[in-house]
Scaffold this motif. Structure first.
Motif, mmCIF file in Angstrom:
data_model
loop_
_atom_site.group_PDB
_atom_site.id
_atom_site.type_symbol
_atom_site.label_atom_id
_atom_site.label_comp_id
_atom_site.label_asym_id
_atom_site.label_seq_id
_atom_site.Cartn_x
_atom_site.Cartn_y
_atom_site.Cartn_z
ATOM 1 N N GLU A 188 0.816 -1.183 -0.002
ATOM 2 C CA GLU A 188 -0.062 -0.038 0.006
ATOM 3 C C GLU A 188 0.927 1.210 0.032
ATOM 4 O O GLU A 188 0.440 2.066 -0.654
ATOM 5 N N GLY A 189 1.988 1.257 0.685
ATOM 6 C CA GLY A 189 2.610 2.441 0.852
ATOM 7 C C GLY A 189 3.513 2.837 -0.391
ATOM 8 O O GLY A 189 3.813 3.998 -0.733
ATOM 9 N N SER A 190 3.405 1.882 -1.430
ATOM 10 C CA SER A 190 4.158 2.375 -2.747
ATOM 11 C C SER A 190 3.455 1.779 -3.984
ATOM 12 O O SER A 190 3.498 0.633 -3.912
ATOM 13 N N LYS A 191 2.613 2.452 -4.671
ATOM 14 C CA LYS A 191 2.061 1.820 -5.611
ATOM 15 C C LYS A 191 2.838 1.207 -6.650
ATOM 16 O O LYS A 191 2.553 0.277 -7.481
ATOM 17 N N ASP A 192 4.099 1.848 -7.148
ATOM 18 C CA ASP A 192 4.982 1.470 -7.813
ATOM 19 C C ASP A 192 5.448 -0.089 -7.465
ATOM 20 O O ASP A 192 5.778 -0.994 -8.239
ATOM 21 N N PHE A 193 5.712 -0.439 -6.037
ATOM 22 C CA PHE A 193 5.972 -1.643 -5.719
ATOM 23 C C PHE A 193 5.076 -2.611 -6.063
ATOM 24 O O PHE A 193 5.268 -3.564 -6.304
ATOM 25 N N MET A 194 3.807 -2.235 -5.662
ATOM 26 C CA MET A 194 2.680 -3.319 -5.919
ATOM 27 C C MET A 194 2.758 -3.468 -7.458
ATOM 28 O O MET A 194 2.345 -4.668 -7.823
ATOM 29 N N LYS A 195 2.798 -2.649 -8.439
ATOM 30 C CA LYS A 195 2.628 -2.835 -9.797
ATOM 31 C C LYS A 195 3.983 -3.783 -10.281
ATOM 32 O O LYS A 195 3.672 -4.645 -10.994
ATOM 33 N N ARG A 196 5.161 -3.394 -9.600
ATOM 34 C CA ARG A 196 6.287 -4.363 -9.943
ATOM 35 C C ARG A 196 6.146 -5.932 -9.530
ATOM 36 O O ARG A 196 6.572 -6.732 -10.124
ATOM 37 N N LEU A 197 5.272 -5.925 -8.468
ATOM 38 C CA LEU A 197 5.144 -7.165 -7.893
ATOM 39 C C LEU A 197 4.217 -7.956 -8.727
ATOM 40 O O LEU A 197 4.180 -9.043 -9.095
ATOM 41 N N CYS A 198 2.997 -7.200 -9.317
ATOM 42 C CA CYS A 198 2.095 -7.674 -10.390
ATOM 43 C C CYS A 198 3.005 -8.154 -11.599
ATOM 44 O O CYS A 198 2.618 -9.282 -12.281
ATOM 45 N N ASP A 199 3.997 -7.265 -12.114
ATOM 46 C CA ASP A 199 4.804 -7.704 -13.225
ATOM 47 C C ASP A 199 5.404 -8.940 -12.947
ATOM 48 O O ASP A 199 5.226 -9.881 -14.017
ATOM 49 N N LYS A 200 5.826 -9.136 -11.737
ATOM 50 C CA LYS A 200 6.910 -10.412 -11.566
ATOM 51 C C LYS A 200 6.013 -11.589 -11.509
ATOM 52 O O LYS A 200 6.705 -12.554 -11.973
ATOM 53 N N TYR A 201 4.813 -11.516 -10.864
ATOM 54 C CA TYR A 201 4.191 -12.985 -10.528
ATOM 55 C C TYR A 201 2.997 -12.820 -11.083
ATOM 56 O O TYR A 201 1.973 -13.446 -11.032
ATOM 57 N N ASN A 202 2.693 -12.260 -12.482
ATOM 58 C CA ASN A 202 1.681 -12.462 -13.346
ATOM 59 C C ASN A 202 0.340 -12.241 -12.889
ATOM 60 O O ASN A 202 -0.567 -12.730 -13.022
ATOM 61 N N ILE A 203 0.116 -11.007 -11.999
ATOM 62 C CA ILE A 203 -0.895 -10.647 -11.152
ATOM 63 C C ILE A 203 -1.568 -9.670 -12.291
ATOM 64 O O ILE A 203 -1.064 -8.720 -12.619
ATOM 65 N N PRO A 204 -2.783 -9.896 -12.768
ATOM 66 C CA PRO A 204 -3.436 -8.976 -13.633
ATOM 67 C C PRO A 204 -4.043 -7.450 -13.064
ATOM 68 O O PRO A 204 -4.348 -7.565 -12.076
ATOM 69 N N THR A 205 -3.426 -6.669 -13.723
ATOM 70 C CA THR A 205 -3.290 -5.214 -13.289
ATOM 71 C C THR A 205 -3.456 -4.389 -14.800
ATOM 72 O O THR A 205 -3.210 -5.005 -15.546
ATOM 73 N N ALA A 206 -3.738 -3.085 -14.454
ATOM 74 C CA ALA A 206 -3.648 -2.369 -15.590
ATOM 75 C C ALA A 206 -2.163 -1.930 -16.199
ATOM 76 O O ALA A 206 -1.351 -1.918 -15.260
ATOM 77 N N GLN A 207 -2.019 -1.793 -17.314
ATOM 78 C CA GLN A 207 -0.727 -1.239 -17.804
ATOM 79 C C GLN A 207 -0.453 0.012 -17.202
ATOM 80 O O GLN A 207 -1.254 0.856 -16.923
ATOM 81 N N TYR A 208 0.925 0.234 -16.899
ATOM 82 C CA TYR A 208 1.232 1.378 -16.303
ATOM 83 C C TYR A 208 2.797 1.925 -16.658
ATOM 84 O O TYR A 208 3.559 1.199 -17.296
#
Length: 521
Positions: A188-208
């Protein structure tokens, strides 16, 4: 209505080009385990794996060595049987914390509920003993207080203390704590951290794309076009997201966050996302690091005005369950979003213990969920409707999460619908006047036994009057056999509250109401 936990046993899938041995997201630590997820959803961490984790994290000591044995699960329904009564300290002083205190007070295993700092409404309702003079920003003060008062568990409500590391320090001191470490709170503290985690572990999210330079951010926006979403990377009290329908709105958001520094350092970096079209939903899961226990669904209303108009807020109302989250969709969310997140965080060396609050978009075209954002605490006002419907012993459930024993727990929910209507100070989410007097709270709660008012931003003035001191002030909550009855009871209570300087939305629950009317047509 009952639901059981999922575990994270199974193979961990990385996106192409990623490897566990490189580019670790949680401070560069080695992965704590090779979190091999099956439909059974449970895994075991080896002693060797646990010993390799940063000592500040929740894996510093194995769960069996941290706390006394968990009470045994009932063979009949999997619910936890209370074998001890504990004192619980809730950290925070808003509507979410009031709802948690309300549920904990009804827990058979809870002897006493304390809330720091709490607020006037929590104290008046007798849902907890408030401790306004405890400095919750000082871990040493909280630890000392817990030891003096014999606190058996701390429940951290707001994100701020979690990101600051309060849970780390409490766990290190041997105090059972429901809430993630500061490393895991980066979700929660870093949206960039969350998006990079999504990238790395194939979690569906919006392109960014992430930017630290305003000019480059504007150039990217110009190339992508509108509508587009601009988010402050850090914590911004729920106000750091702008859904820009035009380029001018997007540029204005960049100027506000990065040039004018309206959110301070939280806006020095921004995440710019594609605009997703669909219906939003909130999904919650309790997590003990290895098991995830889904809660009931809820739907929030973020925009300040009727018809979902105006700027975003922290939330103007909610209801539970959300009809859009079917049992089939719940399984998809668990398998594609929640479990990969829990597994990924464990693999990154920052095992997650607490509640995962996934803000989702159910895409209009595909009907599938995408992750918009993570919060690492209960949502506000979603927590209010969830706690109104929860029939299980919350204290034992949260203690089970602290001990890594969620696999033995199931939850029981009321089949009724719950709705909360937020009453806010006129001017919110912008500037607003403080100190305005609120009357008839007791009368409003007497509208129906199914009505409960949760206090978010109230205090007592010198004359003993209840006054508003926040933006979102009251959460008028009600249950009913269907959405119409819950809605009617909530708004009947709202209309009894005497607060000329307050306002509220008149259309909370419109999506569920529309769906119910369509189904009955």
């Amino acid at each position: 209505m009952a639901c059981a936990a999922y575990s994270i046993r199974g193979h961990l899938k990385l996106a192409t080009g990623h490897g566990l041995a490189s580019s670790h997201l949680c401070g560069g630590r080695k992965p704590s385990l090779s979190c091999p997820v099956s439909r059974a959803w449970s895994s075991n961490v080896s002693t060797d794996a646990a010993q390799r984790v940063d000592p500040r994290s929740h894996l510093a000591v194995r769960s069996s060595e941290r706390w006394p044995p968990i009470p045994k699960a009932s063979p009949a329904d999997g619910a936890v049987v209370a074998e001890e009564r504990i004192t619980v300290l809730v950290i925070g002083g808003g509507g979410r914390e009031h709802a948690l205190c309300y549920a904990l007070t009804r827990s058979p295993s809870c002897e006493t509920v304390l809330c720091a700092p709490g607020n006037a409404g929590i104290a008046q309702s007798r849902d907890a003993f408030c401790i306004p003079d405890l400095d919750i920003s000082s871990s040493d003060s909280v630890i000392s207080f817990c030891r003096k008062r014999g606190v058996g568990m701390v429940v951290v409500g707001p994100e701020g203390p979690l990101v600051a590391g309060l849970a780390n320090d409490l766990v290190k001191a041997g105090i059972p704590t429901f809430g993630p470490s500061s490393e895991a709170a980066a979700l929660e503290g870093s949206k960039d951290f969350m998006k990079r985690l999504c990238d790395k572990y194939n979690i569906p999210t919006a392109q960014y794309h992430t930017f630290s330079d305003a000019a480059k951010a504007k150039e990217y926006i110009k190339d992508q076009g509108a509508p587009i979403v601009v988010k402050a990377d850090g914590l911004a009290a729920g106000k750091g997201v702008v859904v820009a329908m035009t380029l001018d709105e997007a540029f204005e958001a960049i100027n506000s966050m990065m040039v004018d520094e309206s959110f301070g350092s939280a806006g020095s970096r921004v995440v710019i996302e594609e605009y997703l079209e669909g219906e939003e939903a909130s999904f919650f899961a309790l997590v003990d690091g290895e098991n995830a226990l889904p809660l009931e669904s809820a739907q929030d209303h973020k925009r300040v005005g009727d018809g979902d108009t105006g700027p975003n807020t922290g939330g103007m109302g909610a209801y539970s369950p959300a009809p859009i989250v079917t049992e089939e969709l719940k399984s998809v969310i668990m398998e594609t979003i929640i479990i990969p997140t829990v597994k990924g965080m464990a693999a990154e060396g920052c095992k997650f213990v607490g509640v995962l609050y996934a803000g989702l978009m159910i895409e209009k075209k595909s009907g599938l969920p995408k992750l918009i954002e993570y919060n690492v605490r209960f949502g506000d006002p979603e927590c209010q409707v969830l706690m109104m419907r929860l029939e299980s012993d919350l204290a034992q459930v949260l203690l089970s999460a602290c001990r890594g024993e969620l696999g033995k727990v199931s939850l029981t929910w009321s089949p009724e619908i719950a709705m909360v209507v937020v009453m806010a100070s006129e001017g919110y989410p912008g500037s607003y006047k403080k100190g305005t007097v609120i009357k008839n709270i007791d009368k409003a709660e007497q509208v129906s036994p199914a009505v409960k008012i949760f206090h978010a931003g109230t205090a007592l003035d010198g004359d003993g009057n209840l006054v508003a001191v926040g933006g979102r002030v009251l959460g008028v909550t009600a249950k009913g056999k269907d959405i119409e009855e819950a809605r009617s009871r909530a708004y009947d209570a709202v209309d009894v509250v005497d607060w000329p300087e307050g306002f509220f939305r008149r259309d909370i629950g419109w999506r569920a109401l529309k769906q119910e009317q369509t189904a009955n047509y």
